[in-house]
Design an enzyme around this catalytic site. Sequence first.
Site, PDB file in Angstrom:
ATOM      1  N   GLY A 114       0.842  -1.202   0.000  1.00 38.60           N
ATOM      2  CA  GLY A 114       0.000   0.000   0.000  1.00 38.60           C
ATOM      3  C   GLY A 114       0.874   1.247   0.000  1.00 38.60           C
ATOM      4  N   GLU A 160     -18.271  10.871   0.184  1.00 37.09           N
ATOM      5  CA  GLU A 160     -17.863  10.767  -1.220  1.00 37.09           C
ATOM      6  C   GLU A 160     -18.741   9.775  -1.977  1.00 37.09           C
ATOM      7  OE1 GLU A 160     -13.228  12.153  -1.075  1.00 37.09           O
ATOM      8  OE2 GLU A 160     -13.615  10.030  -0.805  1.00 37.09           O
ATOM      9  N   ASP A 176      -1.638   2.481   8.247  1.00 33.66           N
ATOM     10  CA  ASP A 176      -2.830   2.305   9.076  1.00 33.66           C
ATOM     11  C   ASP A 176      -2.629   1.303  10.207  1.00 33.66           C
ATOM     12  OD1 ASP A 176      -4.042   4.020   7.368  1.00 33.66           O
ATOM     13  OD2 ASP A 176      -5.528   2.606   6.577  1.00 33.66           O
TER      14      ASP A 176
END
Lengths: 444, 444
Positions: free
Chosen positions: A17, A174, A312
């Site tokens: 990521g 969103e 994260d």
Amino acid sequence: MEPGHSCTTEVVIVGGGFAGLHAARALRHAPVRVTLIDRRNFHLFQPLLYQVATGALSPSDIASPLRRILRKQKNARVFMGEVVGLNPRERKVLLENGFVSYDYLVIATGAENDYFGRNEWQARAPGLKTIEDATAMRAHILAAFEGAERESDPERQTEWLTFVIVGGGPTGVELAGALAEIARKTLRNDFRNIQPERARILLLDAGDRVLGAYPEELSRKAERHLIGLGVRPRCGVRVQEITDRGVWVQLRDGRREWIGARTVLWAAGVRASGLSHILAEETGAQLDRRGAVYVNEDLSLPGYPEIFVAGDLAHVEQDGRQVPGVAPAAIQMGRFVAVEIQRRLRGQPPRRFRYRDKGSLAVIGRHAAVAWFGPLRFGGILAWLAWLFVHIVYLIGYQNRLLVLLQWALKYITFNPRARLITGEAVDVPKEARVEETGMRASS
Amino acid sequence: MEPGHSCTTEVVIVGGGFAGLHAARALRHAPVRVTLIDRRNFHLFQPLLYQVATGALSPSDIASPLRRILRKQKNARVFMGEVVGLNPRERKVLLENGFVSYDYLVIATGAENDYFGRNEWQARAPGLKTIEDATAMRAHILAAFEGAERESDPERQTEWLTFVIVGGGPTGVELAGALAEIARKTLRNDFRNIQPERARILLLDAGDRVLGAYPEELSRKAERHLIGLGVRPRCGVRVQEITDRGVWVQLRDGRREWIGARTVLWAAGVRASGLSHILAEETGAQLDRRGAVYVNEDLSLPGYPEIFVAGDLAHVEQDGRQVPGVAPAAIQMGRFVAVEIQRRLRGQPPRRFRYRDKGSLAVIGRHAAVAWFGPLRFGGILAWLAWLFVHIVYLIGYQNRLLVLLQWALKYITFNPRARLITGEAVDVPKEARVEETGMRASS
């Protein structure tokens, strides 16, 4: 020395990521060999997943093979595989069928959808963390319009045309904005029996306002934009049950309410990926309630200066607040760790990671957004352009960013019909929708 | 007259492939209402599936939503649904949950992969009829290279790098050519432990030569092109068993041979879709051994002048040979049926369908093909350009063909790295590949 192995320092990075990939790239001139391990063969630009979910972009627009991104970085190699264990004493990462040894280990496996212990909701209310999540969500959304088109009963038709989004954070906002736009604009002339623009889109949040982490003024601005697009934000609403036909919610005064809806989308929360539990077991690392790992100031694991956690998966506190799980924070952590590894190789002391908040952005529909860059707070098309700029700048693995920008612009302008495919084995036709039509015989 | 229903002639078309979609479009000025029913919400340009399977194009490049294609045709509507039955006496098509009445019915549900009764082979040797087939095939192919990269044992590495394609017809030839090119060119610099260009690609066929339906001269030409690309065509070879580790084949002299290969791709045959059995049961229609329906000269069903069968589902004989299951034949049948329906509405007598063979084309790699237009037979880049031209001409649902052409050209030139994603829930990481690596400790 064993045959076939050099005595280069081995850096193993788990997770491709933002954190892992930027760590790998930042090590390109370092005297190390980098092994990047990921379950998937691609890097995913997660901030745009909601556009795949609403059929504005295709999966290949926001994903790029890791192998391709790193092909010119000769000190890096990529292994596709799942890490199933860790042996910190022997410094080995265990895969399903073998192991890789490390001198330095970077763990950056990110986050996954959190259903707060109600994992059975996953099938009914897809989340938005993987490409498959996004295509499943897209299939749900498009199949709902298909079901409505087929449905003869008006009440059931309303259920098909009601979309519930759980969670009013940036992802929920969103999603709601993008969904409202495809319903009101993209699909407008595609149907005969229904008017897609009459779709009800409910954005549920348990808190007081959408974008709870943003300044209140921007929350209000976002709510106004959403309402203008036809989205109905409902705050102070807690989801209690999700069924195939809708959701039971609890209001702030304790009353329960039934919302009939065939499509429920999950944007309510994420938790750290499962690897943090292996880490906790093998190293005694402490986890927060979301499963994220408490790390030292230099992002290393307490007691293990050769193991770093980034992105994260890391729980980092700064000025009394937790560093948020956003792409810029992950990128900064990845780069920091890469420098830190090189400093250790040179015998320099560890530094302290500082997150530089460059601002937050949430997009609502095609031309509006709210932006928050420290003292700067603004909305509308200016914020949207800022969003576009930021995303292009952070694109990785796209050799020609301008070209990508042009392609996207084209897709945006044409509303990219070809991204609206219902694919995947798991997707069913809307069987439930009743069709009862008796045409009159024509004389032939 | 029932409320909500007009007395327009109802034409129901089942299947949105080349035949069904072209029938619907050819009825755009007819005084009828067209209902197009398909399980999927998109039209698929099947001749290019092999390009998705080999990672040259993305699914969205070769699929377009049916609803989008027909959005401006006001007399047409689209239902997404699966036809589960037929009531020819009441003239009703049964869906899972309801029915649609018709005055004229066109059935064009096409073909599916045929494993000759060995359906258990499907999971091991994916075929190539749907988008999911193509992405599954792509995932198999790319995961095999990933497995080889991880594998420490040379013999097992060879198994990962061996690709067996079963069936030397146009699909098998095109697949083999495209696979050879990604191995030799596209992936060349992406790996560290393996050389993808050393992949073994075997094209097995039970007959005497590849492209058995083509003139022998073109078969030879195709074989030479394939060998030049590094493919090994093996004729007179019959597959007896497919396992996870390879295939057992029988040679013409009766001997058995084991071919170790982690990837087996199926291009050996297709059969008519399951709907033909419902048709046979309800109307007494006769089926050939592939399940295709024998039709009258006007493509109507014997005894049912209001039911037509078109495309791969129809068995049509012409000059002693069966009309082949190719896109141009399906398009011609679809258009013919549309005109026939209009003729019947005007009381004109039925005509006889004649297939106009415009030639055959098979592409081998990026710049070579063999073409066969009646007396004209040629190969090389000229045939490839002809192929490109034909495909662009027959593209449907792409409002701007030139734009699509440009996009494809771009992808072709850049080898479109982003189409090389391994996606789908069914796809597993190559767990079997053994990694055993002991790096040397660096002093830190």
